[in-house]
Design an enzyme around this catalytic site. Structure first.
Site: not given
Ligand code: NAI
Ligand code: 15L
Length: 273
Positions: A113, A142, A171
């Site tokens: 991510s 995270y 995203s």
């Protein structure tokens, strides 16, 4: 490595998993599905908690028969208490890699991510795009778990010759919903293109790539993704006028607007991002 055909998709019940279940079969893949939750209409999907070592061993052993690669999407996908992140994302990802090593799966595509590097200042003015070599600067527990996952992938390549592509996804949703997302958005169709490239490129060792469409307002460099054969087709720009009219331009004095990770850098993270 021969082109993979049968691919285990973990996290198959989630948002991205659902999109990839729709899009990846067109590339000729036969998907095996795994998630913590049952998947409606998919009675053969394997239901297993990756944090549970015995369960994952059994599940992966079952799922791995004839599997050529794994796309690892399963995990907690937002900020959460450290203990929860530890189980699902850190212990769970280790269990999956260990089972893959034991079963001889040659390649994993790991859903990393932007939040592994979320405290990286976003480019402003003529600043260069953020390179893929930018140091880990997690913005949350995270993001820390995604930085761990990338290091785990490097370790399994160096130590055991298990290849990985760590895709630092921006995203990936049907459409961008914030001004920040105009810069990091990856259309689902481009997501499928990037996963396909990551599954089929030769000799990836451990490669880290940024996962975005060819956005006009891109913040990070897609060179390593393009080197795998990824050719993004989409751009968030058609949403720009509407989103900026609704939300305003990004304010460089606002720390959440000044960093790649957006509102994940706030303490606590502020939603929506
Ligand atoms: P999601 O939250 O919709 O799906 C995650 C799935 O993982 C869920 O179906 C959940 O049941 C499953 N899961 C959670 N813990 C598990 C465990 N212990 N064992 C087995 N399954 C477990 O998230 P989404 O948006 O689909 O993201 C998929 C992956 O991509 C996640 O790893 C996320 O961190 C990553 N990612 C997604 C981005 C996006 O824009 N959608 C951006 C960056 C990364
Ligand atoms: C992520 O890592 C999350 O999983 C996803 O839900 C979005 O928040 C995305 O990052 C983002 O930064 O927009």
């Amino acid at each position: 490595m021969p082109a993979p055909r049968t691919v285990l998709l973990t996290g198959a019940a989630g948002g991205l998993g659902t999109l990839m279940r729709e899009l990846l079969p067109a590339y000729g893949y036969e998907l095996r599905l795994l998630d913590l939750r049952p998947i409606e209409g998919e009675p053969d999907a394997i239901v297993a908690d990756l944090a549970d070592r015995d369960a994952v061993r059994e599940a992966v052993r079952e799922a791995v028969r004839g599997v050529d690669a794994i796309i690892h999407l399963a995990g907690i996908s937002l900020e959460a208490p450290f203990e929860k992140i530890l189980g699902a994302n850190i212990v769970g990802t280790h269990h999956l890699y260990e089972a893959a090593r034991e079963e001889g799966v040659p390649r994993i595509v790991f859903a990393s991510s932007n939040h592994a590097v979320g405290f990286t200042p976003r480019p402003q003015g003529d600043d260069p795009l953020i390179p893929v070599e930018t140091p880990h600067r997690p913005d949350t527990f995270y993001g820390l778990s995604k930085a761990f996952g990338e290091d785990l992938a490097q370790f399994y390549w160096d130590k055991h010759g298990l290849e990985s592509v760590s895709v630092r996804i921006g995203s990936c949703f049907a459409e961008p919903t914030s001004v920040r997302m105009l810069s990091v958005w990856m259309s689902p169709a481009d997501g499928a293109r990037l996963f396909h490239a990551a599954l089929t490129a030769e000799d990836v060792g451990h490669t880290v790539v940024h996962g975005s469409s060819a956005n006009t307002r891109l913040w990070w460099d897609l060179t390593s993704a393009r080197a795998l054969g990824y050719a993004p087709q989409d751009d968030s720009e058609p949403w720009a006028e509407k989103l900026i009219a609704e939300q305003g331009e990004l304010d460089p004095e606002n720390i959440a607007h000044a960093h790649l990770g957006g509102h994940f850098v706030s303490d606590p993270p502020i939603w929506p991002y």
